[in-house]
Design a protein around this motif. Structure first.
Motif, PDB file in Angstrom:
ATOM      1  N   THR B  97       0.697  -1.394  -0.171  1.00 54.32           N
ATOM      2  CA  THR B  97      -0.056   0.196   0.216  1.00 54.32           C
ATOM      3  C   THR B  97       0.541   1.060   0.008  1.00 54.32           C
ATOM      4  OG1 THR B  97      -0.385   0.216   2.471  1.00 54.32           O
ATOM      5  CG2 THR B  97      -2.355  -0.696   1.217  1.00 54.32           C
ATOM      6  N   ARG B  98       1.576   1.493   1.211  1.00 57.26           N
ATOM      7  CA  ARG B  98       2.272   2.601   0.779  1.00 57.26           C
ATOM      8  C   ARG B  98       3.232   2.987  -0.164  1.00 57.26           C
ATOM      9  NH1 ARG B  98       5.448   3.809   5.746  1.00 57.26           N
ATOM     10  NH2 ARG B  98       3.764   4.052   6.683  1.00 57.26           N
ATOM     11  N   CYS B  99       4.436   1.720  -0.307  1.00 59.39           N
ATOM     12  CA  CYS B  99       4.602   2.237  -2.428  1.00 59.39           C
ATOM     13  C   CYS B  99       3.571   2.701  -3.232  1.00 59.39           C
ATOM     14  CB  CYS B  99       5.273   0.650  -3.522  1.00 59.39           C
ATOM     15  SG  CYS B  99       6.049  -0.274  -2.605  1.00 59.39           S
ATOM     16  N   ALA B 100       2.470   2.218  -3.569  1.00 57.75           N
ATOM     17  CA  ALA B 100       1.599   2.958  -4.277  1.00 57.75           C
ATOM     18  C   ALA B 100       0.950   4.054  -4.255  1.00 57.75           C
ATOM     19  CB  ALA B 100      -0.115   1.671  -4.149  1.00 57.75           C
ATOM     20  N   GLU B 101       0.742   4.523  -2.446  1.00 57.79           N
ATOM     21  CA  GLU B 101       0.416   5.796  -2.590  1.00 57.79           C
ATOM     22  C   GLU B 101       1.272   7.093  -2.808  1.00 57.79           C
ATOM     23  OE1 GLU B 101      -0.794   4.809   1.820  1.00 57.79           O
ATOM     24  OE2 GLU B 101      -2.410   3.466   1.159  1.00 57.79           O
ATOM     25  N   VAL B 102       2.576   6.354  -2.388  1.00 59.25           N
ATOM     26  CA  VAL B 102       3.657   7.254  -2.771  1.00 59.25           C
ATOM     27  C   VAL B 102       3.566   7.943  -4.199  1.00 59.25           C
ATOM     28  CG1 VAL B 102       6.097   7.824  -2.317  1.00 59.25           C
ATOM     29  CG2 VAL B 102       4.898   6.598  -1.022  1.00 59.25           C
ATOM     30  N   ILE B 103       3.966   7.139  -5.031  1.00 60.73           N
ATOM     31  CA  ILE B 103       3.583   7.161  -6.318  1.00 60.73           C
ATOM     32  C   ILE B 103       2.496   8.183  -6.680  1.00 60.73           C
ATOM     33  CG2 ILE B 103       2.511   6.272  -8.442  1.00 60.73           C
ATOM     34  CD1 ILE B 103       3.914   3.940  -7.694  1.00 60.73           C
ATOM     35  N   THR B 104       0.869   7.210  -6.175  1.00 60.42           N
ATOM     36  CA  THR B 104       0.051   8.989  -6.132  1.00 60.42           C
ATOM     37  C   THR B 104       0.339  10.342  -6.180  1.00 60.42           C
ATOM     38  OG1 THR B 104      -2.001   6.825  -5.852  1.00 60.42           O
ATOM     39  CG2 THR B 104      -2.474   9.169  -5.558  1.00 60.42           C
ATOM     40  N   ALA B 105       0.949  10.381  -4.991  1.00 57.97           N
ATOM     41  CA  ALA B 105       0.879  11.568  -4.405  1.00 57.97           C
ATOM     42  C   ALA B 105       1.985  12.607  -5.504  1.00 57.97           C
ATOM     43  CB  ALA B 105       1.333  11.812  -2.417  1.00 57.97           C
ATOM     44  N   PHE B 106       3.158  11.507  -5.774  1.00 57.07           N
ATOM     45  CA  PHE B 106       4.942  12.525  -6.957  1.00 57.07           C
ATOM     46  C   PHE B 106       3.666  12.240  -7.890  1.00 57.07           C
ATOM     47  CE2 PHE B 106       7.476  10.635  -3.306  1.00 57.07           C
ATOM     48  CZ  PHE B 106       7.038  12.364  -2.844  1.00 57.07           C
ATOM     49  N   ALA B 107       3.013  11.083  -8.308  1.00 59.21           N
ATOM     50  CA  ALA B 107       2.595  11.395  -9.943  1.00 59.21           C
ATOM     51  C   ALA B 107       1.500  12.333  -9.957  1.00 59.21           C
ATOM     52  CB  ALA B 107       1.925  10.326 -10.355  1.00 59.21           C
ATOM     53  N   LEU B 108       1.067  12.885  -9.035  1.00 62.23           N
ATOM     54  CA  LEU B 108      -0.048  13.828  -8.879  1.00 62.23           C
ATOM     55  C   LEU B 108       0.839  15.328  -9.034  1.00 62.23           C
ATOM     56  CD1 LEU B 108      -3.421  13.280  -9.152  1.00 62.23           C
ATOM     57  CD2 LEU B 108      -3.020  13.998  -6.967  1.00 62.23           C
ATOM     58  N   MET B 109       1.540  15.516  -8.157  1.00 64.74           N
ATOM     59  CA  MET B 109       2.411  16.169  -8.187  1.00 64.74           C
ATOM     60  C   MET B 109       3.022  16.774  -9.670  1.00 64.74           C
ATOM     61  SD  MET B 109       4.546  16.438  -4.735  1.00 64.74           S
ATOM     62  CE  MET B 109       3.486  16.118  -3.021  1.00 64.74           C
ATOM     63  N   ILE B 110       3.479  15.783 -10.440  1.00 64.49           N
ATOM     64  CA  ILE B 110       4.145  15.578 -11.611  1.00 64.49           C
ATOM     65  C   ILE B 110       3.447  16.685 -12.929  1.00 64.49           C
ATOM     66  CG2 ILE B 110       5.182  14.448 -12.953  1.00 64.49           C
ATOM     67  CD1 ILE B 110       7.200  13.736 -10.961  1.00 64.49           C
ATOM     68  N   GLY B 111       1.941  15.573 -12.736  1.00 66.10           N
ATOM     69  CA  GLY B 111       1.117  15.782 -14.040  1.00 66.10           C
ATOM     70  C   GLY B 111       0.082  17.111 -13.287  1.00 66.10           C
ATOM     71  N   ALA B 112      -0.094  17.301 -12.743  1.00 63.16           N
ATOM     72  CA  ALA B 112      -0.210  18.754 -11.889  1.00 63.16           C
ATOM     73  C   ALA B 112       0.449  19.975 -12.506  1.00 63.16           C
ATOM     74  CB  ALA B 112      -0.453  19.332 -10.394  1.00 63.16           C
ATOM     75  N   MET B 113       1.777  19.801 -12.789  1.00 66.10           N
ATOM     76  CA  MET B 113       2.573  20.533 -13.530  1.00 66.10           C
ATOM     77  C   MET B 113       2.747  20.662 -14.556  1.00 66.10           C
ATOM     78  SD  MET B 113       5.369  21.678 -10.931  1.00 66.10           S
ATOM     79  CE  MET B 113       5.759  22.524 -12.198  1.00 66.10           C
TER      80      MET B 113
END
Lengths: 239, 450
Positions: B97-113
């Motif tokens: 779960t945590r590996c996955a949740e970290v991907i979410t947070a960072f991919a979202l930050m990069i995507g939002a750029m």
């Protein structure tokens, strides 16, 4: 606006006049080849028939000022919005350059300032003071020469007279040697442009998309039917 | 609970946080320099205009928007998968779960750029915020881009909460096991966690609420991203299938990213004892389901357009099936379906290596999918006189590479902040009662008891 395709000679005077009137930058051959040329009005060329029986047709295309403009709802900042008079206005200062409007526009008549605008000498000395120059990153398009519409209205008001049909002419209409372009008030049923918009020769570009464009294109059904063409049919059908 | 296993777990999983190897510094230096190149390129693009890229009339959207949809898609890895696995109480989820949740947070930050990067005047992006402006300027709520703004912000807030909440007990563990500046930092991060029954109870209810809330949020986010396209009157964009099609694609690419990240973590941080073949097999099965679902959506979309035979849409259709974009289209089908299908279906083939190969294919394929949705439609719109084409130039390629380096960099730095596998959740999994229940579940998952 009405465009009589049977009259258009494809001289492109409208394109030049539009550039001069509206301070449209010239991008140069390299950028133009990359698809960055900006022509608020363009003359499309269509070849019809098989050689040697070929005919060339011209179609001037500018912003169609749609009543159901696809560009308007998608703009996040209201840079593309409808005026109370029914024009499709582009407010340059509000544009943040998402380019969504240009994607949504079915006619590809919106142009983006991909780089800072430049005018080759001596064009930089003849900028029109009535029209603001647009900066890099901003979308722009045909306004039906809104500066001329506003000036015309103010002058008529100052003179205390109502605006007459044909008083206001956008640069393309004024420069059209063949009188192929007619501009006027569509809300006035008796104006020349209203009569032409009801002509049986008339049609709209990509009418099937439901954008309700305000430009009417007049054209005989086929060039072979030249003999059957009656110039007065347009007028009589308005009754 | 066995204190010996307890200590072994904490030692194994805290090692990457407390000890730093030389390789770490080299990797951070490498990825940072790539990210800096990307930032410099963005600066160059802001200064000289979008004209430095390959964007043109009429292809006003291309690489930046592809990357935007791609990264937002990757972000569905995490939260959605971990939320679903939590709700169905799949015990094998614990190390994942945590590996996955970290991907979410960072991919979202990069995507939002990328919506910022793609703007013609990015310094005015704040005009999307509804604030009381003296100019009476208010965002246009009819615009899908404004919906995007709210959807992404909501999802980012929710996924950060979803990441930080279950991290509190682990922060407290680090606080208790360290001294000096680390102790001070982690005292603040752990927000007064002492592991009282009341706190555990509250954490449990909070996680339950978050897991339930984040699923509709995640679904809505990618639906709204799909609305950016389907709301416009452009051939093959204006489609009713786009919402679910995009969500399915997002989860699909998200699982693929998760598998790749897990395999890398397993190798680099020596987590062979925690990230087991079972996890890769289970995620592989999930990915197979999504691959089939994705294939089903593509088939539906293409068949209805082909049957409807509307001229404007058929132009775009043939340009992707047999025309200019056909090589990309069939590569996408190969990557998203032809390669993963046998690798994930045949039990004998479903090894860690095979799932990673399939995942790499899926990541490439899903990137191509987004590109193929955006560019062919724009270059073949209804007005045939103004057809165009698009070739990328170096700035958008550099920015894209930098976004991948940015993901790697953020992940690396994060592995120093927090154990990448949730220690307390693993400990809970070690509880005799839960363990015996888990054994049955795992055996079922492996197909041994069926």
């Amino acid at each position: 606006m009405a465009v009589d395709l049977d009259r258009c000679t494809g001289c492109e005077a409208c394109v030049v006049a539009c550039h001069a009137e509206n301070n449209i930058p010239t991008v140069g051959p390299t950028e133009a080849a990359r698809g960055r040329a900006m022509h608020w009005i363009r003359v499309e060329r269509y070849w019809e028939g098989e050689f040697p029986d070929v005919q060339l047709k011209f179609k001037p295309v500018m912003c169609q000022h749609c009543d159901e403009a696809p560009c308007e709802p998608v703009c996040p900042t209201y840079a593309s919005s409808h005026t109370s008079e029914g024009l499709n206005a582009q407010i340059y200062n509000r544009c943040i350059g998402t380019r969504y409007c240009a994607n949504a526009c079915s006619y590809n008549v919106r142009f983006f300032n991909f780089s800072s605008p430049v005018w080759d000498k001596p064009l930089h000395l003849q900028l029109n003071p009535d029209v603001s120059a647009r900066e890099m990153g901003v979308m722009e398009k045909c306004t039906f020469c809104i500066q001329r519409i506003n000036t015309g209205k103010i002058e008529a008001k100052a003179a205390g007279e109502p605006l007459k049909d044909g008083d206001i002419k956008p640069a393309c209409v004024q420069s059209c040697t063949a009188n192929a372009l007619v501009f006027g008030d569509l809300n006035d049923p008796d104006s020349h442009v209203s009569q032409l918009s009801r002509s049986p020769r008339g049609s709209k570009l990509l009418e099937e998309l439901g954008t309700k464009p305000k430009v009417t294109y007049l054209q005989r059904e086929s060039w072979d039917e030249r003999s059957e063409y009656e110039p007065d049919r347009a007028k009589s059908s308005t009754k | 609970m066995n204190p010996e296993t307890d200590n072994r777990l904490a030692d194994d999983l805290l090692r990457p946080v407390l000890h730093t190897s030389r390789g770490f510094y080299i990797a951070v230096a490498l990825f940072s320099s790539i990210v800096l190149c990307g930032a410099a390129t963005w600066g160059y693009q802001i200064y000289y205009g979008i004209g430095v890229t390959g964007y043109n009339w009429p292809v006003f959207w291309a690489f930046h928007e592809t990357n935007f949809v791609f990264w937002i898609g990757i972000s569905h890895a995490g939260t959605l998968i971990s939320a679903i696995l939590r709700i169905v109480n799949a015990t094998w989820r614990r190390p994942v779960t945590r590996c996955a949740e970290v991907i979410t947070a960072f991919a979202l930050m990069i995507g939002a750029m990328f919506p910022l990067i793609h703007l013609g005047r990015p310094w005015l992006a704040w005009w999307l915020i509804p604030y009381p402006s003296e100019r009476g300027l208010w965002p246009n709520y009819r615009s899908p881009l404004v919906w995007d703004f709210f959807a992404i912000n909501t999802y980012l807030t929710a996924s950060l909460l979803f990441l930080i909440l279950p991290a509190l007990p682990d922060f407290a563990l680090i606080r208790d096991r360290t001294t000096g500046w680390r102790k001070r930092v982690y005292s603040i991060l752990s927000m007064g966690w002492h592991g009282t029954p009341k706190q555990w109870h509250r954490l449990e209810s909070a996680m339950h609420i978050m897991a339930l809330a984040i699923i509709p949020i995640a679904v809505s986010v990618h639906t709204i991203v799909s609305f950016d396209f389907s709301m416009a009157l452009v051939p093959m964009w204006h489609s009713t299938i786009f919402g679910p099609y995009f969500v399915a694609g997002a989860i699909f690419s998200g699982i693929a990213a998760l598998i790749i990240v897990m395999a890398l973590l397993r190798k680099l941080l020596h987590l062979e004892a925690y990230l087991l073949p079972l996890h890769f097999q289970n995620l592989g099965k999930l990915m197979l389901t999504m691959s089939l679902l994705w294939g089903y959506f593509v088939f539906n979309e293409r068949l209805t357009i082909w049957y409807g035979n509307s001229p404007h849409e058929m132009t775009v259709f043939w340009s992707t099936q047999t025309g200019k974009y056909a090589p990309l289209f069939w590569t996408m089908v190969l990557c998203n379906f032809v390669i993963p299908f046998p690798l994930l279906t045949i039990k004998r083939l479903r090894s860690i290596t095979a799932t990673v190969i399939a995942s790499c294919g899926v990541v490439v394929g899903m990137w191509l999918e987004r590109f193929l949705i955006i560019v062919p439609s724009l270059s073949r719109k209804a007005a045939s006189f103004s057809w165009g084409s698009y070739t990328p130039r170096w700035p958008e390629i550099v920015i894209m590479v930098a976004s991948f380096a940015g993901m790697a960099l953020l992940y690396l730095l994060f592995s120093k902040l927090m154990p990448i596998i949730s220690i307390w959740e693993l400990k809970v999994g070690q509880h005799p009662q839960i363990k015996s229940a888990a054994k049955v579940q795992d055996a079922e998952a492996a197909g041994e008891l069926v």
